[in-house]
Structure formats: structure tokens, C-alpha cells
Design a protein around this motif. Structure first.
Motif, short mmCIF file in Angstrom:
data_model
loop_
_atom_site.label_atom_id
_atom_site.label_comp_id
_atom_site.label_asym_id
_atom_site.label_seq_id
_atom_site.Cartn_x
_atom_site.Cartn_y
_atom_site.Cartn_z
N UNK A 222 0.64 -1.39 -0.01
CA UNK A 222 -0.09 -0.03 -0.06
C UNK A 222 0.74 1.39 0.18
N UNK A 223 0.38 2.32 -0.75
CA UNK A 223 0.99 3.56 -0.87
C UNK A 223 -0.06 4.63 -0.58
N UNK A 224 0.53 5.52 0.11
CA UNK A 224 -0.58 6.46 0.49
C UNK A 224 -1.03 7.33 -0.78
N UNK A 225 -2.21 7.88 -0.90
CA UNK A 225 -2.53 8.55 -2.04
C UNK A 225 -4.15 9.00 -1.92
N UNK A 226 -4.67 9.52 -3.03
CA UNK A 226 -6.18 9.81 -3.11
C UNK A 226 -6.97 8.38 -3.17
N UNK A 227 -8.29 8.49 -2.82
CA UNK A 227 -9.10 7.06 -2.65
C UNK A 227 -8.44 6.00 -1.68
N UNK A 228 -7.93 6.41 -0.74
CA UNK A 228 -7.29 5.52 0.16
C UNK A 228 -5.96 4.97 -0.08
N UNK A 229 -5.62 5.65 -1.09
CA UNK A 229 -4.20 5.04 -1.29
C UNK A 229 -4.35 4.37 -2.40
N UNK A 230 -2.80 3.64 -3.23
CA UNK A 230 -2.95 2.95 -4.20
C UNK A 230 -2.40 1.46 -3.62
N UNK A 231 -2.96 0.43 -3.88
CA UNK A 231 -2.65 -0.86 -3.51
C UNK A 231 -2.15 -1.69 -4.76
N UNK A 232 -0.77 -2.20 -4.52
CA UNK A 232 -0.04 -3.05 -5.68
C UNK A 232 -0.41 -4.52 -5.35
N UNK A 233 -1.16 -5.18 -6.26
CA UNK A 233 -1.19 -6.30 -5.86
C UNK A 233 -0.29 -7.33 -6.66
N UNK A 234 0.60 -8.31 -5.88
CA UNK A 234 1.33 -9.05 -6.37
C UNK A 234 0.75 -10.39 -7.35
N UNK A 235 -0.27 -10.63 -7.06
CA UNK A 235 -0.94 -11.76 -7.90
C UNK A 235 -2.57 -11.35 -7.54
N UNK A 236 -3.20 -11.45 -8.76
CA UNK A 236 -4.50 -10.87 -9.00
C UNK A 236 -5.46 -12.07 -8.87
N UNK A 237 -4.99 -13.40 -8.73
CA UNK A 237 -6.25 -14.52 -8.63
C UNK A 237 -7.40 -14.29 -7.71
N UNK A 238 -6.85 -13.81 -6.31
CA UNK A 238 -8.02 -13.74 -5.23
C UNK A 238 -9.02 -12.55 -5.97
N UNK A 239 -8.37 -11.48 -6.40
CA UNK A 239 -9.40 -10.39 -6.92
C UNK A 239 -10.09 -10.83 -7.90
N UNK A 240 -9.50 -11.23 -8.90
CA UNK A 240 -10.47 -11.68 -10.13
C UNK A 240 -11.74 -12.83 -9.62
N UNK A 241 -11.51 -13.50 -8.64
CA UNK A 241 -12.27 -14.62 -8.33
C UNK A 241 -13.51 -13.59 -7.51
N UNK A 242 -12.86 -12.73 -6.67
CA UNK A 242 -13.87 -12.16 -6.05
C UNK A 242 -14.66 -11.20 -7.02
N UNK A 243 -13.94 -10.66 -8.11
CA UNK A 243 -14.94 -10.10 -9.03
C UNK A 243 -15.94 -10.68 -9.70
N UNK A 244 -15.50 -12.13 -9.93
CA UNK A 244 -16.65 -13.14 -10.64
C UNK A 244 -17.76 -13.42 -9.40
N UNK A 245 -17.55 -13.58 -8.18
CA UNK A 245 -18.60 -13.76 -7.24
C UNK A 245 -19.35 -12.52 -7.02
N UNK A 246 -18.76 -11.35 -6.99
CA UNK A 246 -19.50 -10.34 -6.82
C UNK A 246 -20.19 -9.58 -8.26
N UNK A 247 -19.81 -10.09 -9.37
CA UNK A 247 -20.50 -10.02 -10.51
C UNK A 247 -19.94 -8.59 -11.14
N UNK A 248 -18.73 -8.14 -10.84
CA UNK A 248 -18.02 -7.30 -11.36
C UNK A 248 -16.87 -7.68 -12.19
N UNK A 249 -16.73 -8.80 -12.72
CA UNK A 249 -15.57 -9.26 -13.29
C UNK A 249 -15.56 -8.42 -14.76
N UNK A 250 -14.20 -7.83 -15.03
CA UNK A 250 -13.76 -7.20 -16.16
C UNK A 250 -13.34 -7.94 -17.15
#
Length: 83
Positions: free
Chosen positions: A55-83
Motif C-alpha cells: 500500500x502507498x498513501x494517496x487519494x481514494x485510500x491510497x494505491x494498492x499493488x497486488x502481486x497476484x490478482x487471482x483472489x481479486x479476479x475470483x472476488x470480481x466473478x463472485x460479486x458480478x463485477x468481473x472485467x
């Protein structure tokens, strides 16, 4: 695959997950539930572990750098927000 996302965007995805999704993701990735919560900005390192977010400080709560997006992608599928 690395990805940059704002902390607020990451929390919005977590907050839009249907009930039981954290448990489901944890089971699918063979992780503890607290570890999955840590991925979304939690800080329970007693029951969970670090998961490659930076995490880096900044606007909108800061910037998050994710080393691996697998969990994010699965969460987006479950939430119906997959891009």
C-alpha cells in the motif's frame, strides 16, 4: 500478474461480495479466511498471513499493488463485477 488498484476500489469489491464469499475463496485457494480478509486490507496476522499487497498513501485510500490478482479476479466473478 501485478495490478494497481485504489484501496477504495478494493474495499468496494470486498463489500459487494455475497455472504459466504470470503469462506468460499479461502477454500478454493486453500487459505485461511483471515488471509483472504488481509488481501482486502485487513490486518489480522495472528490468524492470517500476508498475501502480497503493498500500500502507498494517496487519494481514494491510497494505491494498492497486488502481486497476484487471482483472489481479486475470483472476488470480481463472485460479486458480478468481473472485467
Amino acid at each position: 500478474m501485478e495490478k494497481r488498484i485504489t484501496f477504495n476500489e478494493l474495499r468496494k469489491i470486498k463489500d459487494s461480495l455475497p455472504d459466504g464469499s470470503i469462506r468460499q475463496i479461502a477454500q478454493e485457494f486453500e487459505l485461511r479466511e483471515e488471509t483472504v480478509r488481509n488481501y482486502f486490507g485487513g490486518a489480522n496476522y495472528t490468524d492470517g498471513r500476508a498475501v502480497g499487497i503493498h500500500m502507498e498513501p494517496g487519494p481514494n485510500g491510497g494505491i494498492v499493488l497486488l502481486d497476484d490478482t487471482a483472489i481479486l479476479e475470483r472476488a470480481q466473478q463472485l460479486a458480478g463485477t468481473a472485467v
